[in-house]
Design an enzyme around this catalytic site. Structure first.
Site, mmCIF file in Angstrom:
data_model
loop_
_atom_site.group_PDB
_atom_site.id
_atom_site.type_symbol
_atom_site.label_atom_id
_atom_site.label_comp_id
_atom_site.label_asym_id
_atom_site.label_seq_id
_atom_site.Cartn_x
_atom_site.Cartn_y
_atom_site.Cartn_z
ATOM 1 N N SER A 243 3.002 -7.363 -4.845
ATOM 2 C CA SER A 243 3.565 -6.164 -4.229
ATOM 3 C C SER A 243 3.911 -5.154 -5.310
ATOM 4 C CB SER A 243 4.822 -6.531 -3.447
ATOM 5 O OG SER A 243 5.803 -7.038 -4.332
ATOM 6 N N LYS A 244 4.403 -4.025 -4.874
ATOM 7 C CA LYS A 244 4.687 -2.934 -5.803
ATOM 8 C C LYS A 244 5.539 -3.337 -7.005
ATOM 9 C CE LYS A 244 4.480 -2.033 -2.090
ATOM 10 N NZ LYS A 244 4.851 -2.100 -0.721
ATOM 11 N N ARG A 245 6.449 -4.255 -6.768
ATOM 12 C CA ARG A 245 7.325 -4.593 -7.885
ATOM 13 C C ARG A 245 6.616 -5.362 -9.001
ATOM 14 N NH1 ARG A 245 9.158 -9.719 -7.772
ATOM 15 N NH2 ARG A 245 8.510 -10.874 -5.935
ATOM 16 N N HIS A 246 5.354 -5.778 -8.742
ATOM 17 C CA HIS A 246 4.605 -6.444 -9.799
ATOM 18 C C HIS A 246 3.865 -5.431 -10.679
ATOM 19 C CE1 HIS A 246 4.805 -9.889 -6.934
ATOM 20 N NE2 HIS A 246 5.079 -10.499 -8.050
ATOM 21 N N GLY A 247 4.017 -4.170 -10.350
ATOM 22 C CA GLY A 247 3.281 -3.173 -11.109
ATOM 23 C C GLY A 247 2.155 -2.626 -10.261
#
Length: 472
Positions: A243-247
RNA sequence: GCUCCCAUCGUCUAGAGGCCCAGGACGUCGCCCUCUCACGGCGAAAACCGGGGUUCGAAUCCCCGUGGGAGCGCCA
Protein backbone atom coordinates in the site's frame (compact mmCIF):
# COMPACT_ATOMS: atom_id res chain seq x y z
CA UNK A 1 -9.46 -21.70 -30.51
CA UNK A 2 -7.61 -18.42 -30.29
CA UNK A 3 -6.61 -17.39 -26.82
CA UNK A 4 -8.18 -14.13 -25.69
CA UNK A 5 -7.26 -12.58 -22.36
CA UNK A 6 -8.18 -9.29 -20.81
CA UNK A 7 -7.07 -6.84 -18.18
CA UNK A 8 -10.08 -5.31 -16.45
CA UNK A 9 -9.22 -2.61 -13.93
CA UNK A 10 -11.74 -0.35 -12.29
CA UNK A 11 -10.73 3.28 -12.72
CA UNK A 12 -10.72 4.37 -9.13
CA UNK A 13 -7.06 5.36 -8.92
CA UNK A 14 -3.66 4.91 -10.50
CA UNK A 15 -2.40 1.72 -12.12
CA UNK A 16 -1.21 -0.36 -9.20
CA UNK A 17 2.00 -2.33 -9.49
CA UNK A 18 0.06 -5.51 -8.68
CA UNK A 19 -2.38 -4.71 -11.44
CA UNK A 20 0.52 -4.15 -13.78
CA UNK A 21 1.82 -7.61 -13.05
CA UNK A 22 -1.61 -9.12 -13.64
CA UNK A 23 -1.80 -7.23 -16.91
CA UNK A 24 1.65 -8.47 -17.85
CA UNK A 25 0.72 -12.06 -17.15
CA UNK A 26 -2.46 -11.71 -19.22
CA UNK A 27 -0.50 -10.09 -22.00
CA UNK A 28 2.21 -12.75 -21.96
CA UNK A 29 -0.23 -15.60 -21.87
CA UNK A 30 -2.07 -14.23 -24.89
CA UNK A 31 1.11 -13.55 -26.86
CA UNK A 32 2.60 -16.88 -25.93
CA UNK A 33 -0.34 -18.60 -27.58
CA UNK A 34 -0.59 -16.24 -30.49
CA UNK A 35 -3.76 -14.79 -29.05
CA UNK A 36 -5.17 -11.39 -28.23
CA UNK A 37 -4.92 -9.26 -25.13
CA UNK A 38 -7.84 -6.92 -24.48
CA UNK A 39 -8.55 -4.08 -22.10
CA UNK A 40 -11.81 -3.43 -20.30
CA UNK A 41 -12.59 -0.55 -18.02
CA UNK A 42 -14.92 -1.57 -15.20
CA UNK A 43 -16.52 1.75 -14.49
CA UNK A 44 -20.00 0.78 -13.39
CA UNK A 45 -19.43 2.43 -10.04
CA UNK A 46 -20.00 6.01 -11.08
CA UNK A 47 -19.34 7.26 -7.60
CA UNK A 48 -15.73 6.17 -7.59
CA UNK A 49 -14.73 6.01 -11.22
CA UNK A 50 -13.01 9.04 -12.66
CA UNK A 51 -11.84 10.21 -16.03
CA UNK A 52 -8.41 10.93 -14.57
CA UNK A 53 -8.10 7.38 -13.31
CA UNK A 54 -8.97 6.01 -16.73
CA UNK A 55 -6.22 8.16 -18.18
CA UNK A 56 -3.78 7.07 -15.49
CA UNK A 57 -4.38 3.44 -16.37
CA UNK A 58 -3.89 4.12 -20.08
CA UNK A 59 -0.72 6.06 -19.36
CA UNK A 60 0.68 3.34 -17.15
CA UNK A 61 0.01 0.60 -19.67
CA UNK A 62 1.40 2.68 -22.50
CA UNK A 63 4.59 3.42 -20.60
CA UNK A 64 5.00 -0.28 -19.92
CA UNK A 65 4.28 -1.09 -23.52
CA UNK A 66 1.41 -3.40 -22.67
CA UNK A 67 -0.82 -2.42 -25.53
CA UNK A 68 -4.17 -4.04 -26.06
CA UNK A 69 -5.14 -5.71 -29.30
CA UNK A 70 -8.22 -3.64 -29.81
CA UNK A 71 -10.06 -0.65 -28.42
CA UNK A 72 -10.87 -0.68 -24.70
CA UNK A 73 -14.36 -1.76 -23.66
CA UNK A 74 -16.13 0.54 -21.23
CA UNK A 75 -18.81 -1.10 -19.16
CA UNK A 76 -20.76 2.12 -18.90
CA UNK A 77 -21.24 1.96 -22.67
CA UNK A 78 -22.86 -1.42 -22.45
CA UNK A 79 -25.86 -0.83 -20.21
CA UNK A 80 -28.34 -1.65 -22.96
CA UNK A 81 -26.76 -5.02 -23.41
CA UNK A 82 -26.82 -5.72 -19.66
CA UNK A 83 -30.48 -4.75 -19.46
CA UNK A 84 -31.25 -7.09 -22.30
CA UNK A 85 -29.56 -10.03 -20.59
CA UNK A 86 -31.30 -9.31 -17.30
CA UNK A 87 -34.64 -9.20 -19.07
CA UNK A 88 -33.89 -12.54 -20.59
CA UNK A 89 -32.88 -14.09 -17.26
CA UNK A 90 -36.03 -12.78 -15.62
CA UNK A 91 -38.06 -14.34 -18.41
CA UNK A 92 -36.22 -17.62 -18.18
CA UNK A 93 -36.51 -17.73 -14.41
CA UNK A 94 -32.79 -17.65 -13.64
CA UNK A 95 -33.23 -14.30 -11.91
CA UNK A 96 -35.98 -12.76 -9.77
CA UNK A 97 -37.02 -9.55 -8.10
CA UNK A 98 -36.29 -9.04 -4.44
CA UNK A 99 -38.06 -6.34 -2.44
CA UNK A 100 -35.97 -6.46 0.70
CA UNK A 101 -34.98 -3.08 2.02
CA UNK A 102 -31.42 -2.33 2.92
CA UNK A 103 -32.37 -2.23 6.58
CA UNK A 104 -33.97 -5.64 6.30
CA UNK A 105 -30.78 -7.04 4.73
CA UNK A 106 -28.62 -5.45 7.34
CA UNK A 107 -30.70 -6.94 10.12
CA UNK A 108 -30.41 -10.32 8.44
CA UNK A 109 -26.66 -10.06 8.29
CA UNK A 110 -26.34 -8.91 11.86
CA UNK A 111 -28.43 -11.79 13.09
CA UNK A 112 -26.41 -14.32 11.12
CA UNK A 113 -23.15 -12.91 12.37
CA UNK A 114 -24.46 -13.14 15.91
CA UNK A 115 -25.18 -16.80 15.32
CA UNK A 116 -21.60 -17.13 13.98
CA UNK A 117 -22.80 -17.91 10.53
CA UNK A 118 -21.54 -16.66 7.22
CA UNK A 119 -23.77 -13.70 6.31
CA UNK A 120 -25.88 -14.47 3.28
CA UNK A 121 -29.22 -13.70 1.70
CA UNK A 122 -31.84 -16.11 2.96
CA UNK A 123 -33.83 -16.27 -0.27
CA UNK A 124 -37.06 -14.88 1.10
CA UNK A 125 -38.12 -13.52 -2.30
CA UNK A 126 -36.76 -16.48 -4.24
CA UNK A 127 -39.58 -18.15 -6.18
CA UNK A 128 -39.92 -21.90 -5.69
CA UNK A 129 -42.53 -24.30 -7.08
CA UNK A 130 -44.47 -24.79 -3.83
CA UNK A 131 -43.69 -21.50 -2.21
CA UNK A 132 -46.04 -18.56 -1.97
CA UNK A 133 -44.31 -15.21 -2.07
CA UNK A 134 -45.52 -12.18 -0.15
CA UNK A 135 -47.21 -9.45 -2.15
CA UNK A 136 -44.63 -6.96 -3.42
CA UNK A 137 -44.71 -3.86 -1.24
CA UNK A 138 -46.02 -0.84 -3.10
CA UNK A 139 -43.61 1.83 -4.20
CA UNK A 140 -40.49 -0.22 -3.48
CA UNK A 141 -38.25 -0.64 -6.51
CA UNK A 142 -36.85 -4.18 -6.40
CA UNK A 143 -33.32 -5.36 -7.00
CA UNK A 144 -32.72 -8.31 -9.29
CA UNK A 145 -31.09 -11.39 -7.83
CA UNK A 146 -29.52 -14.33 -9.55
CA UNK A 147 -31.09 -17.66 -8.72
CA UNK A 148 -28.05 -19.60 -7.65
CA UNK A 149 -28.28 -23.42 -7.51
CA UNK A 150 -29.05 -24.58 -3.98
CA UNK A 151 -27.07 -27.78 -4.03
CA UNK A 152 -24.13 -29.36 -5.75
CA UNK A 153 -20.66 -28.01 -6.25
CA UNK A 154 -18.87 -25.61 -8.50
CA UNK A 155 -15.51 -27.01 -9.46
CA UNK A 156 -12.91 -25.35 -11.62
CA UNK A 157 -9.34 -26.07 -12.51
CA UNK A 158 -7.48 -22.89 -11.73
CA UNK A 159 -4.40 -22.65 -13.93
CA UNK A 160 -2.38 -21.47 -10.97
CA UNK A 161 -4.10 -22.83 -7.89
CA UNK A 162 -5.21 -26.15 -9.25
CA UNK A 163 -8.59 -27.66 -8.48
CA UNK A 164 -10.84 -25.34 -6.49
CA UNK A 165 -14.23 -26.42 -5.17
CA UNK A 166 -17.14 -24.54 -3.68
CA UNK A 167 -20.42 -25.88 -2.38
CA UNK A 168 -23.36 -24.09 -3.90
CA UNK A 169 -24.84 -24.14 -0.44
CA UNK A 170 -22.13 -21.65 0.52
CA UNK A 171 -23.24 -19.20 -2.11
CA UNK A 172 -26.28 -16.98 -1.96
CA UNK A 173 -28.43 -15.22 -4.52
CA UNK A 174 -26.32 -12.23 -5.42
CA UNK A 175 -27.76 -8.99 -6.68
CA UNK A 176 -27.17 -8.53 -10.40
CA UNK A 177 -29.06 -5.27 -10.80
CA UNK A 178 -29.59 -2.51 -8.28
CA UNK A 179 -32.91 -0.95 -7.46
CA UNK A 180 -32.09 1.84 -9.89
CA UNK A 181 -31.66 -0.74 -12.63
CA UNK A 182 -27.88 -0.52 -12.98
CA UNK A 183 -26.07 -3.84 -13.19
CA UNK A 184 -23.49 -4.95 -10.65
CA UNK A 185 -19.93 -6.09 -10.99
CA UNK A 186 -20.19 -9.89 -10.99
CA UNK A 187 -22.90 -9.74 -13.58
CA UNK A 188 -21.17 -7.30 -15.91
CA UNK A 189 -17.97 -9.31 -15.79
CA UNK A 190 -19.82 -12.41 -16.87
CA UNK A 191 -21.63 -10.77 -19.75
CA UNK A 192 -18.49 -8.98 -20.92
CA UNK A 193 -16.24 -12.01 -20.72
CA UNK A 194 -18.82 -13.91 -22.70
CA UNK A 195 -19.34 -11.21 -25.32
CA UNK A 196 -15.65 -10.46 -25.68
CA UNK A 197 -14.92 -14.13 -26.22
CA UNK A 198 -12.49 -14.29 -23.33
CA UNK A 199 -10.91 -17.73 -23.10
CA UNK A 200 -8.65 -17.11 -20.12
CA UNK A 201 -9.50 -14.93 -17.18
CA UNK A 202 -6.25 -14.00 -15.47
CA UNK A 203 -6.87 -11.80 -12.49
CA UNK A 204 -5.96 -11.11 -8.89
CA UNK A 205 -6.26 -13.63 -6.14
CA UNK A 206 -8.93 -11.57 -4.45
CA UNK A 207 -11.41 -12.74 -7.06
CA UNK A 208 -11.31 -16.47 -6.34
CA UNK A 209 -14.43 -16.21 -4.26
CA UNK A 210 -16.26 -14.50 -7.11
CA UNK A 211 -15.42 -17.23 -9.55
CA UNK A 212 -18.03 -19.83 -8.56
CA UNK A 213 -20.77 -17.20 -8.74
CA UNK A 214 -19.63 -16.10 -12.15
CA UNK A 215 -19.46 -19.68 -13.37
CA UNK A 216 -23.01 -20.26 -12.21
CA UNK A 217 -24.29 -17.21 -14.03
CA UNK A 218 -22.38 -18.20 -17.14
CA UNK A 219 -23.97 -21.62 -17.03
CA UNK A 220 -27.44 -20.14 -16.54
CA UNK A 221 -26.77 -18.10 -19.65
CA UNK A 222 -25.81 -21.22 -21.51
CA UNK A 223 -22.21 -20.12 -21.99
CA UNK A 224 -19.07 -22.17 -21.49
CA UNK A 225 -16.96 -20.74 -18.66
CA UNK A 226 -13.46 -19.61 -19.60
CA UNK A 227 -10.33 -20.97 -17.94
CA UNK A 228 -9.30 -19.12 -14.81
CA UNK A 229 -5.95 -18.22 -13.33
CA UNK A 230 -5.81 -16.34 -10.06
CA UNK A 231 -2.50 -14.69 -9.46
CA UNK A 232 -1.37 -14.04 -5.91
CA UNK A 233 -0.97 -10.48 -4.88
CA UNK A 234 2.20 -8.54 -4.27
CA UNK A 235 3.13 -7.84 -0.70
CA UNK A 236 5.23 -5.02 0.73
CA UNK A 237 8.68 -5.71 2.19
CA UNK A 238 7.06 -6.34 5.56
CA UNK A 239 4.81 -9.08 4.21
CA UNK A 240 1.69 -7.00 4.39
CA UNK A 241 -0.43 -6.05 1.42
CA UNK A 242 1.38 -3.45 -0.65
CA UNK A 243 0.00 0.00 0.00
CA UNK A 244 0.96 3.64 -0.12
CA UNK A 245 2.86 3.49 3.10
CA UNK A 246 5.36 1.12 1.48
CA UNK A 247 6.39 3.83 -0.92
CA UNK A 248 5.76 3.48 -4.61
CA UNK A 249 2.68 1.52 -5.60
CA UNK A 250 1.65 3.17 -8.82
CA UNK A 251 3.44 2.29 -12.02
CA UNK A 252 4.03 5.91 -12.88
CA UNK A 253 5.85 6.41 -9.61
CA UNK A 254 8.38 3.86 -10.77
CA UNK A 255 9.02 5.98 -13.79
CA UNK A 256 9.66 8.93 -11.52
CA UNK A 257 11.98 6.76 -9.46
CA UNK A 258 14.13 6.23 -12.53
CA UNK A 259 13.06 2.80 -13.71
CA UNK A 260 13.10 1.70 -17.31
CA UNK A 261 9.77 0.12 -18.29
CA UNK A 262 11.42 -3.06 -19.57
CA UNK A 263 13.28 -3.40 -16.28
CA UNK A 264 10.14 -3.02 -14.20
CA UNK A 265 8.43 -5.61 -16.36
CA UNK A 266 11.40 -7.93 -15.97
CA UNK A 267 11.34 -7.59 -12.21
CA UNK A 268 7.59 -8.15 -12.15
CA UNK A 269 7.68 -11.26 -14.29
CA UNK A 270 10.20 -12.84 -11.92
CA UNK A 271 7.92 -12.23 -8.98
CA UNK A 272 6.19 -15.56 -8.63
CA UNK A 273 7.59 -17.02 -11.80
CA UNK A 274 10.99 -18.20 -12.92
CA UNK A 275 12.74 -20.11 -15.63
CA UNK A 276 15.72 -22.02 -14.28
CA UNK A 277 18.40 -19.62 -13.16
CA UNK A 278 17.60 -16.90 -15.66
CA UNK A 279 17.10 -13.43 -14.28
CA UNK A 280 17.04 -11.21 -17.32
CA UNK A 281 14.30 -11.70 -19.87
CA UNK A 282 13.73 -9.63 -22.96
CA UNK A 283 10.11 -9.24 -23.89
CA UNK A 284 10.55 -11.77 -26.70
CA UNK A 285 12.04 -14.24 -24.26
CA UNK A 286 9.22 -13.70 -21.77
CA UNK A 287 6.69 -14.39 -24.48
CA UNK A 288 8.60 -17.45 -25.53
CA UNK A 289 8.94 -18.91 -22.04
CA UNK A 290 6.13 -17.62 -19.87
CA UNK A 291 3.82 -20.31 -18.62
CA UNK A 292 0.92 -19.19 -16.47
CA UNK A 293 0.65 -22.61 -14.86
CA UNK A 294 4.18 -22.23 -13.51
CA UNK A 295 3.27 -19.14 -11.53
CA UNK A 296 3.57 -19.57 -7.79
CA UNK A 297 0.54 -19.99 -5.63
CA UNK A 298 1.91 -17.94 -2.79
CA UNK A 299 2.14 -14.17 -2.63
CA UNK A 300 5.54 -12.52 -3.16
CA UNK A 301 7.10 -9.51 -1.53
CA UNK A 302 8.26 -6.57 -3.54
CA UNK A 303 12.00 -6.15 -3.02
CA UNK A 304 13.13 -2.71 -4.08
CA UNK A 305 16.82 -3.65 -3.94
CA UNK A 306 16.39 -6.39 -6.46
CA UNK A 307 14.15 -4.27 -8.64
CA UNK A 308 16.87 -1.64 -8.72
CA UNK A 309 19.48 -4.23 -9.55
CA UNK A 310 17.41 -5.39 -12.51
CA UNK A 311 17.04 -1.79 -13.58
CA UNK A 312 20.79 -1.37 -13.47
CA UNK A 313 21.25 -4.43 -15.64
CA UNK A 314 19.06 -2.84 -18.28
CA UNK A 315 20.75 0.51 -17.96
CA UNK A 316 24.10 -1.19 -18.53
CA UNK A 317 23.19 -3.34 -21.45
CA UNK A 318 20.37 -1.68 -23.35
CA UNK A 319 21.03 0.19 -26.57
CA UNK A 320 21.76 3.80 -25.43
CA UNK A 321 19.39 5.11 -28.05
CA UNK A 322 16.48 3.26 -26.47
CA UNK A 323 17.29 4.73 -23.07
CA UNK A 324 17.75 8.25 -24.39
CA UNK A 325 14.07 9.29 -24.42
CA UNK A 326 13.60 8.28 -20.78
CA UNK A 327 16.88 9.91 -19.82
CA UNK A 328 15.77 13.08 -21.52
CA UNK A 329 12.51 12.97 -19.59
CA UNK A 330 14.48 12.83 -16.35
CA UNK A 331 16.85 15.63 -17.31
CA UNK A 332 13.94 17.92 -18.05
CA UNK A 333 12.37 16.89 -14.81
CA UNK A 334 15.27 18.46 -12.93
CA UNK A 335 15.27 21.51 -15.17
CA UNK A 336 18.20 20.57 -17.35
CA UNK A 337 18.20 21.19 -21.07
CA UNK A 338 19.22 18.02 -22.91
CA UNK A 339 20.47 20.11 -25.83
CA UNK A 340 22.86 22.04 -23.67
CA UNK A 341 25.57 19.38 -23.57
CA UNK A 342 26.92 16.23 -25.15
CA UNK A 343 24.61 13.89 -27.04
CA UNK A 344 22.51 11.85 -24.63
CA UNK A 345 23.73 8.54 -25.96
CA UNK A 346 27.35 9.47 -25.26
CA UNK A 347 26.51 10.48 -21.71
CA UNK A 348 24.49 7.34 -21.16
CA UNK A 349 27.42 5.31 -22.40
CA UNK A 350 29.73 6.96 -19.92
CA UNK A 351 27.37 6.99 -16.93
CA UNK A 352 25.42 3.77 -17.19
CA UNK A 353 27.65 1.51 -15.16
CA UNK A 354 27.66 3.78 -12.14
CA UNK A 355 23.96 4.60 -12.12
CA UNK A 356 21.29 2.22 -10.96
CA UNK A 357 18.43 4.51 -11.86
CA UNK A 358 17.79 7.28 -14.35
CA UNK A 359 17.25 9.68 -11.49
CA UNK A 360 20.79 8.99 -10.42
CA UNK A 361 22.04 9.30 -13.97
CA UNK A 362 20.36 12.65 -14.46
CA UNK A 363 21.66 13.92 -11.16
CA UNK A 364 25.20 12.77 -11.86
CA UNK A 365 25.07 14.32 -15.30
CA UNK A 366 23.97 17.70 -14.04
CA UNK A 367 27.45 19.19 -14.48
CA UNK A 368 27.37 18.22 -18.15
CA UNK A 369 24.18 20.13 -18.92
CA UNK A 370 24.12 22.97 -16.44
CA UNK A 371 25.94 26.21 -17.11
CA UNK A 372 27.50 26.37 -13.68
CA UNK A 373 28.81 23.70 -11.36
CA UNK A 374 27.80 23.24 -7.79
CA UNK A 375 30.91 22.52 -5.78
CA UNK A 376 30.95 20.01 -3.00
CA UNK A 377 32.67 21.73 -0.09
CA UNK A 378 34.28 18.61 1.30
CA UNK A 379 35.65 17.48 -2.03
CA UNK A 380 36.99 20.92 -2.76
CA UNK A 381 38.74 21.03 0.61
CA UNK A 382 40.20 17.61 0.07
CA UNK A 383 41.40 17.82 -3.52
CA UNK A 384 41.83 21.47 -4.34
CA UNK A 385 44.54 22.15 -1.80
CA UNK A 386 47.83 23.79 -2.76
CA UNK A 387 49.04 20.72 -4.59
CA UNK A 388 45.78 20.30 -6.40
CA UNK A 389 45.76 23.95 -7.40
CA UNK A 390 49.23 23.56 -8.80
CA UNK A 391 48.07 20.65 -10.93
CA UNK A 392 45.22 22.76 -12.27
CA UNK A 393 47.49 25.68 -13.00
CA UNK A 394 49.83 23.37 -14.93
CA UNK A 395 47.12 21.56 -16.76
CA UNK A 396 45.11 24.57 -17.87
CA UNK A 397 47.56 25.81 -20.48
CA UNK A 398 48.37 22.31 -21.68
CA UNK A 399 44.71 21.51 -22.19
CA UNK A 400 44.10 24.74 -24.03
CA UNK A 401 46.81 23.79 -26.47
CA UNK A 402 45.40 20.35 -27.15
CA UNK A 403 44.50 20.09 -30.81
CA UNK A 404 42.17 17.10 -30.75
CA UNK A 405 39.66 17.18 -27.86
CA UNK A 406 39.14 13.44 -27.76
CA UNK A 407 39.28 10.74 -25.15
CA UNK A 408 42.56 9.24 -26.39
CA UNK A 409 44.35 12.57 -26.57
CA UNK A 410 43.02 13.66 -23.19
CA UNK A 411 44.06 10.36 -21.74
CA UNK A 412 47.63 10.76 -23.02
CA UNK A 413 47.83 14.31 -21.79
CA UNK A 414 46.70 13.54 -18.25
CA UNK A 415 48.77 10.39 -17.95
CA UNK A 416 51.77 12.06 -19.52
CA UNK A 417 51.59 14.93 -17.09
CA UNK A 418 51.33 12.60 -14.07
CA UNK A 419 54.28 10.56 -15.27
CA UNK A 420 56.35 13.65 -15.94
CA UNK A 421 55.68 15.03 -12.48
CA UNK A 422 56.06 11.66 -10.82
CA UNK A 423 52.55 11.92 -9.44
CA UNK A 424 50.07 9.12 -9.02
CA UNK A 425 47.15 9.44 -11.36
CA UNK A 426 44.86 10.08 -8.43
CA UNK A 427 46.78 13.22 -7.52
CA UNK A 428 46.09 14.60 -10.97
CA UNK A 429 42.69 13.24 -11.83
CA UNK A 430 40.95 14.12 -8.60
CA UNK A 431 41.70 17.85 -8.50
CA UNK A 432 40.75 18.02 -12.14
CA UNK A 433 37.55 16.12 -11.55
CA UNK A 434 36.48 18.30 -8.67
CA UNK A 435 37.27 21.42 -10.67
CA UNK A 436 35.16 20.44 -13.68
CA UNK A 437 32.46 18.24 -12.17
CA UNK A 438 32.19 19.84 -8.75
CA UNK A 439 32.61 16.58 -6.89
CA UNK A 440 35.02 13.68 -6.51
CA UNK A 441 32.84 11.32 -8.51
CA UNK A 442 32.41 11.21 -12.26
CA UNK A 443 33.20 8.93 -15.20
CA UNK A 444 36.91 8.29 -15.93
CA UNK A 445 38.66 11.65 -16.19
CA UNK A 446 39.44 11.47 -19.91
CA UNK A 447 35.81 10.69 -20.69
CA UNK A 448 34.59 13.35 -18.32
CA UNK A 449 36.66 16.02 -20.04
CA UNK A 450 35.71 14.79 -23.48
CA UNK A 451 32.02 14.98 -22.67
CA UNK A 452 32.30 18.36 -21.03
CA UNK A 453 34.09 19.91 -23.98
CA UNK A 454 37.07 22.20 -24.19
CA UNK A 455 35.34 25.45 -23.47
CA UNK A 456 33.60 24.39 -20.29
CA UNK A 457 36.59 22.46 -19.05
CA UNK A 458 38.92 25.44 -19.36
CA UNK A 459 36.39 27.85 -17.92
CA UNK A 460 35.82 25.68 -14.91
CA UNK A 461 39.52 25.23 -14.24
CA UNK A 462 39.81 29.01 -14.36
CA UNK A 463 36.94 29.48 -12.04
CA UNK A 464 38.16 26.84 -9.59
CA UNK A 465 41.52 28.57 -9.41
CA UNK A 466 40.13 32.05 -9.00
CA UNK A 467 37.46 31.20 -6.45
CA UNK A 468 40.08 29.31 -4.49
CA UNK A 469 42.35 32.33 -4.52
CA UNK A 470 39.52 34.31 -3.05
CA UNK A 471 39.05 31.81 -0.31
CA UNK A 472 42.75 31.49 0.47
C1' G B 1 -17.52 -16.56 12.91
C1' C B 2 -17.87 -19.05 8.08
C1' U B 3 -15.67 -20.19 3.10
C1' C B 4 -11.39 -20.39 0.02
C1' C B 5 -6.08 -20.12 -0.60
C1' C B 6 -0.84 -20.31 0.83
C1' A B 7 4.03 -22.05 3.54
C1' U B 8 12.52 -23.67 0.84
C1' C B 9 18.22 -18.76 2.91
C1' G B 10 16.35 -11.65 5.20
C1' U B 11 13.97 -11.28 -0.15
C1' C B 12 12.81 -13.56 -5.29
C1' U B 13 13.33 -18.49 -6.44
C1' A B 14 15.49 -23.96 -8.32
C1' G B 15 13.73 -28.43 -6.61
C1' A B 16 7.69 -32.45 -9.32
C1' G B 17 10.71 -39.50 -3.98
C1' G B 18 16.96 -40.96 -4.39
C1' C B 19 21.28 -36.31 -8.73
C1' C B 20 20.12 -32.07 -2.27
C1' C B 21 24.60 -32.60 4.52
C1' A B 22 19.43 -28.25 -0.87
C1' G B 23 21.35 -24.81 -6.44
C1' G B 24 20.96 -19.59 -8.57
C1' A B 25 19.89 -14.26 -7.98
C1' C B 26 19.28 -9.69 -4.84
C1' G B 27 21.01 -7.88 -0.35
C1' U B 28 25.00 -8.44 3.49
C1' C B 29 30.29 -9.35 4.77
C1' G B 30 35.53 -10.26 3.22
C1' C B 31 39.46 -10.11 -0.62
C1' C B 32 41.24 -8.69 -5.68
C1' C B 33 41.10 -4.96 -9.69
C1' U B 34 41.28 0.58 -9.72
C1' C B 35 42.31 8.10 -11.28
C1' U B 36 37.02 8.79 -8.11
C1' C B 37 32.36 6.37 -7.96
C1' A B 38 31.18 2.18 -10.09
C1' C B 39 31.63 -2.32 -13.23
C1' G B 40 33.92 -6.85 -12.90
C1' G B 41 36.33 -11.26 -10.52
C1' C B 42 36.88 -14.55 -6.29
C1' G B 43 35.07 -16.17 -1.57
C1' A B 44 31.84 -16.40 3.03
C1' A B 45 27.61 -16.47 6.24
C1' A B 46 22.44 -17.66 5.28
C1' A B 47 16.61 -21.84 4.33
C1' C B 48 13.32 -27.06 3.54
C1' C B 49 7.32 -23.77 9.81
C1' G B 50 6.24 -27.96 13.71
C1' G B 51 4.46 -32.92 14.57
C1' G B 52 2.83 -37.45 12.85
C1' G B 53 2.45 -40.95 8.92
C1' U B 54 3.42 -43.54 3.67
C1' U B 55 8.18 -45.48 1.72
C1' C B 56 14.17 -49.14 1.51
C1' G B 57 14.42 -43.67 0.94
C1' A B 58 10.70 -37.16 1.56
C1' A B 59 12.07 -30.36 0.77
C1' U B 60 9.17 -33.29 -2.58
C1' C B 61 3.10 -37.67 -1.21
C1' C B 62 -0.96 -37.85 2.99
C1' C B 63 -2.97 -36.07 7.82
C1' C B 64 -3.00 -32.76 11.98
C1' G B 65 -1.25 -28.39 14.09
C1' U B 66 0.83 -23.45 13.72
C1' G B 67 1.46 -19.15 11.08
C1' G B 68 0.00 -15.89 7.00
C1' G B 69 -3.45 -14.07 3.23
C1' A B 70 -8.16 -13.29 0.61
C1' G B 71 -13.42 -13.14 0.50
C1' C B 72 -18.31 -13.00 2.91
C1' G B 73 -22.06 -5.21 -0.02
C1' C B 74 -27.88 -2.54 -4.01
C1' C B 75 -17.97 -1.82 -4.19
C1' A B 76 -15.22 -3.49 -7.94
Amino acid sequence: MTVVTRFAPSPTGYLHIGGARTALFSYLHAKRHGGRFLLRIEDTDRERSTEAAVQAIFDGLTWLGLTADGPPVFQTHRFDRYREVIKRMLAEGSAYRCYCSRQELEAMRAEQMARKQKPRYDGRWRPEPDKSLPAPPAGVPPVIRFKNPLSGKVVFEDLIKGRVEFDNAELDDLIIARADGTPTYNFCVVVDDMDMGITHVIRGDDHVNNTPRQINILKALGATPPAYAHVPMILGADGVKLSKRHGAVSVIEYRALGFLPEALLNYLVRLGWSYGDEEIFTRERMIELFDISQVHKSPARFDMDKAIWVNHQYLKSAEPATIAPEFEWHLRRIDLDPRNGSPLTAVIQAQRERCKTLVEMAEKSRFLYAESVVYDGKDVAKHLDAAGREVLADLGPRLSKLTRWEVAALHDLVHGYAAQKGLSLGKVAQPLRVAVAGAAVSPPIDQTLALLGRERTLARIERALSSLHQRA
